[in-house]
Scaffold this motif. Structure first.
Motif, PDB file in Angstrom:
ATOM      1  N   THR A 232      -2.306  -3.910  15.762  1.00 39.11           N
ATOM      2  CA  THR A 232      -3.187  -4.587  16.722  1.00 39.11           C
ATOM      3  C   THR A 232      -3.216  -6.093  16.472  1.00 39.11           C
ATOM      4  O   THR A 232      -3.100  -6.907  17.405  1.00 39.11           O
ATOM      5  CB  THR A 232      -4.606  -4.012  16.627  1.00 39.11           C
ATOM      6  OG1 THR A 232      -4.573  -2.604  16.883  1.00 39.11           O
ATOM      7  CG2 THR A 232      -5.521  -4.673  17.639  1.00 39.11           C
ATOM      8  N   LEU A 233      -3.342  -6.482  15.198  1.00 39.69           N
ATOM      9  CA  LEU A 233      -3.370  -7.903  14.856  1.00 39.69           C
ATOM     10  C   LEU A 233      -2.044  -8.584  15.170  1.00 39.69           C
ATOM     11  O   LEU A 233      -2.013  -9.726  15.647  1.00 39.69           O
ATOM     12  CB  LEU A 233      -3.714  -8.076  13.375  1.00 39.69           C
ATOM     13  CG  LEU A 233      -5.155  -7.739  12.974  1.00 39.69           C
ATOM     14  CD1 LEU A 233      -5.308  -7.771  11.459  1.00 39.69           C
ATOM     15  CD2 LEU A 233      -6.134  -8.703  13.634  1.00 39.69           C
TER      16      LEU A 233
ATOM     17  N   MET B  39       0.830  -1.208   0.000  1.00 35.37           N
ATOM     18  CA  MET B  39       0.000   0.000   0.000  1.00 35.37           C
ATOM     19  C   MET B  39       0.863   1.255   0.000  1.00 35.37           C
ATOM     20  O   MET B  39       0.545   2.251  -0.668  1.00 35.37           O
ATOM     21  CB  MET B  39      -0.915  -0.014   1.226  1.00 35.37           C
ATOM     22  CG  MET B  39      -1.942  -1.135   1.211  1.00 35.37           C
ATOM     23  SD  MET B  39      -3.008  -1.155   2.672  1.00 35.37           S
ATOM     24  CE  MET B  39      -3.984   0.337   2.391  1.00 35.37           C
ATOM     25  N   ARG B  40       1.961   1.220   0.712  1.00 35.95           N
ATOM     26  CA  ARG B  40       2.873   2.373   0.719  1.00 35.95           C
ATOM     27  C   ARG B  40       3.488   2.586  -0.660  1.00 35.95           C
ATOM     28  O   ARG B  40       3.697   3.730  -1.088  1.00 35.95           O
ATOM     29  CB  ARG B  40       3.961   2.167   1.766  1.00 35.95           C
ATOM     30  CG  ARG B  40       3.459   2.350   3.196  1.00 35.95           C
ATOM     31  CD  ARG B  40       4.554   2.010   4.205  1.00 35.95           C
ATOM     32  NE  ARG B  40       5.739   2.832   3.993  1.00 35.95           N
ATOM     33  CZ  ARG B  40       5.922   4.031   4.531  1.00 35.95           C
ATOM     34  NH1 ARG B  40       4.977   4.570   5.293  1.00 35.95           N
ATOM     35  NH2 ARG B  40       7.034   4.712   4.316  1.00 35.95           N
ATOM     36  N   ASP B  41       3.790   1.485  -1.343  1.00 35.28           N
ATOM     37  CA  ASP B  41       4.321   1.613  -2.706  1.00 35.28           C
ATOM     38  C   ASP B  41       3.285   2.245  -3.634  1.00 35.28           C
ATOM     39  O   ASP B  41       3.626   3.076  -4.489  1.00 35.28           O
ATOM     40  CB  ASP B  41       4.727   0.230  -3.238  1.00 35.28           C
ATOM     41  CG  ASP B  41       5.947  -0.325  -2.511  1.00 35.28           C
ATOM     42  OD1 ASP B  41       6.673   0.465  -1.875  1.00 35.28           O
ATOM     43  OD2 ASP B  41       6.160  -1.555  -2.572  1.00 35.28           O
TER      44      ASP B  41
ATOM     45  N   SER C 258      -5.184   7.850   4.035  1.00 33.54           N
ATOM     46  CA  SER C 258      -6.054   7.583   5.178  1.00 33.54           C
ATOM     47  C   SER C 258      -6.238   6.077   5.375  1.00 33.54           C
ATOM     48  O   SER C 258      -6.210   5.577   6.514  1.00 33.54           O
ATOM     49  CB  SER C 258      -7.399   8.267   4.968  1.00 33.54           C
ATOM     50  OG  SER C 258      -8.279   7.979   6.034  1.00 33.54           O
ATOM     51  N   GLN C 259      -6.414   5.344   4.274  1.00 36.39           N
ATOM     52  CA  GLN C 259      -6.560   3.889   4.362  1.00 36.39           C
ATOM     53  C   GLN C 259      -5.289   3.241   4.906  1.00 36.39           C
ATOM     54  O   GLN C 259      -5.355   2.283   5.682  1.00 36.39           O
ATOM     55  CB  GLN C 259      -6.900   3.315   2.985  1.00 36.39           C
ATOM     56  CG  GLN C 259      -8.276   3.698   2.478  1.00 36.39           C
ATOM     57  CD  GLN C 259      -8.529   3.167   1.076  1.00 36.39           C
ATOM     58  OE1 GLN C 259      -7.651   2.574   0.454  1.00 36.39           O
ATOM     59  NE2 GLN C 259      -9.742   3.390   0.562  1.00 36.39           N
ATOM     60  N   ILE C 260      -4.157   3.753   4.486  1.00 36.18           N
ATOM     61  CA  ILE C 260      -2.888   3.198   4.958  1.00 36.18           C
ATOM     62  C   ILE C 260      -2.728   3.399   6.460  1.00 36.18           C
ATOM     63  O   ILE C 260      -2.303   2.492   7.192  1.00 36.18           O
ATOM     64  CB  ILE C 260      -1.713   3.834   4.185  1.00 36.18           C
ATOM     65  CG1 ILE C 260      -1.715   3.358   2.733  1.00 36.18           C
ATOM     66  CG2 ILE C 260      -0.378   3.494   4.844  1.00 36.18           C
ATOM     67  CD1 ILE C 260      -0.684   4.039   1.857  1.00 36.18           C
ATOM     68  N   GLU C 261      -3.077   4.567   6.935  1.00 31.38           N
ATOM     69  CA  GLU C 261      -2.979   4.827   8.374  1.00 31.38           C
ATOM     70  C   GLU C 261      -3.920   3.919   9.160  1.00 31.38           C
ATOM     71  O   GLU C 261      -3.564   3.381  10.210  1.00 31.38           O
ATOM     72  CB  GLU C 261      -3.298   6.298   8.657  1.00 31.38           C
ATOM     73  CG  GLU C 261      -2.257   7.270   8.136  1.00 31.38           C
ATOM     74  CD  GLU C 261      -0.891   7.032   8.782  1.00 31.38           C
ATOM     75  OE1 GLU C 261      -0.864   6.706   9.986  1.00 31.38           O
ATOM     76  OE2 GLU C 261       0.123   7.145   8.078  1.00 31.38           O
ATOM     77  N   GLU C 262      -5.128   3.736   8.622  1.00 31.03           N
ATOM     78  CA  GLU C 262      -6.078   2.847   9.283  1.00 31.03           C
ATOM     79  C   GLU C 262      -5.575   1.410   9.274  1.00 31.03           C
ATOM     80  O   GLU C 262      -5.664   0.683  10.281  1.00 31.03           O
ATOM     81  CB  GLU C 262      -7.434   2.946   8.579  1.00 31.03           C
ATOM     82  CG  GLU C 262      -8.516   2.074   9.221  1.00 31.03           C
ATOM     83  CD  GLU C 262      -9.845   2.192   8.505  1.00 31.03           C
ATOM     84  OE1 GLU C 262     -10.789   1.455   8.866  1.00 31.03           O
ATOM     85  OE2 GLU C 262      -9.933   3.023   7.556  1.00 31.03           O
ATOM     86  N   PHE C 263      -5.018   0.988   8.116  1.00 31.09           N
ATOM     87  CA  PHE C 263      -4.492  -0.375   8.023  1.00 31.09           C
ATOM     88  C   PHE C 263      -3.310  -0.570   8.954  1.00 31.09           C
ATOM     89  O   PHE C 263      -3.150  -1.640   9.554  1.00 31.09           O
ATOM     90  CB  PHE C 263      -4.082  -0.671   6.576  1.00 31.09           C
ATOM     91  CG  PHE C 263      -3.532  -2.051   6.380  1.00 31.09           C
ATOM     92  CD1 PHE C 263      -4.368  -3.150   6.267  1.00 31.09           C
ATOM     93  CD2 PHE C 263      -2.157  -2.261   6.324  1.00 31.09           C
ATOM     94  CE1 PHE C 263      -3.856  -4.419   6.101  1.00 31.09           C
ATOM     95  CE2 PHE C 263      -1.635  -3.526   6.151  1.00 31.09           C
ATOM     96  CZ  PHE C 263      -2.485  -4.614   6.036  1.00 31.09           C
TER      97      PHE C 263
END
Length: 275
Positions: free
Chosen positions: A138-139, A36-38, A127-132
């Motif tokens: 956590t996981l 996702m960062r890529d 925003s999705q990356i930060e949430e992921f």
């Protein structure tokens, strides 16, 4: 279900089982996060490319606008000089540049819209990356805790693979220790019975002592010869050595007589007579 279908199903099942055992959830989450960062980096690179292209068109537009102003001045100057032909030519060039400016403005507007859309996608993806990332950490924490708890439970019950390896290692160590102890006792027994002496050499202890005696005699003879050649009183020393040798021989014979077995002495006397 045909044979090939069944075989394919079995192979897929085995492969899936192997992959499930080999898969590390933490590594999978980290890999997805890096992917996702890529993607985010690619979007940022696209925005940068669009912005660069837009700036290039804006620079070209400013140059055309400068040309339009220049052609205006040329037309005014031509009119002042009653050169309508030059004034008309300057106005034609001005019109051509203005048409080019209109085309550039349209392209710039399109690039701006594309840039705005990419910026929106970039913000959404970020925003999705930060949430992921939050969910990933956590996981991972839950997975590590569960894995640690499982290892402790397996260690307490002795059901884990590592405990089984330890048990097998202890058993192998005990077997090797017992084997080494038995081998050491066997070596001692063979040494005591003289089996090693017979196995390693055809000579026994008496042969070795006789050979050593011959070697010592040869050394003494050579030493006497050297002393004789050097003229260091070989005769006196020889006499002294002979006397000492006689005395030692007499003492040795006396000791031997005192401790000798009559049967052995009789056999020894026969051997001397044969010599």
């Amino acid at each position: 279900m045909g044979i090939l279908s069944r075989a394919s199903y079995i192979v897929r099942s085995k492969l899936n089982s192997v992959l499930n055992r080999a898969e590390d959830p933490n590594e999978t989450l980290d890999y997805s996060y890096e992917q996702m960062r890529d993607q985010l980096q690619e979007v940022k690179q696209g925005i940068a490319d669009l912005t660069t292209q837009k700036k290039r068109l804006e620079i070209q537009k400013r140059r055309l606008e400068e040309n339009v102003e220049k052609h205006n001045e040329q037309a005014r100057e031509a009119v002042r000089q009653d050169r309508d032909d030059l004034a008309r030519e300057a106005l034609e060039k001005k019109k051509s540049k203005m048409n080019e400016i209109e085309d550039l403005e349209a392209q710039i507007a399109d690039l701006q819209q594309s840039q705005d859309r990419l910026v929106e996608k970039k913000d959404e993806l970020q925003s999705q990356i930060e949430e992921f990332r939050t969910r990933k950490e956590t996981l991972k924490a839950r997975h590590d805790a569960a894995e640690a708890e499982t290892r402790v439970s397996e260690a307490m019950t002795g059901a884990g693979d590592e405990m089984a390896d330890v048990t097998r290692a202890i058993e192998r160590s005990e077997e090797r220790t017992e084997e080494m102890e038995a081998r050491a006792e066997a070596m001692d027994e063979l040494q005591d019975t003289g089996a090693f002496e017979n196995a390693l050499s055809d000579e026994d202890r008496i042969d070795r002592e006789l050979e050593q005696g011959r070697t010592d005699g040869e050394v003494e003879s050579e030493l006497a010869t050297l002393k004789s050649e050097l003229g260091e009183g070989a005769e006196a020393n020889g006499a002294e050595e002979s006397a000492e040798s006689t005395t030692e021989s007499a003492d040795a014979d006396a000791d031997t007589d005192a401790e000798a077995d009559p049967e052995i002495e009789s056999e020894l006397e026969e051997l001397r007579d044969e010599e």
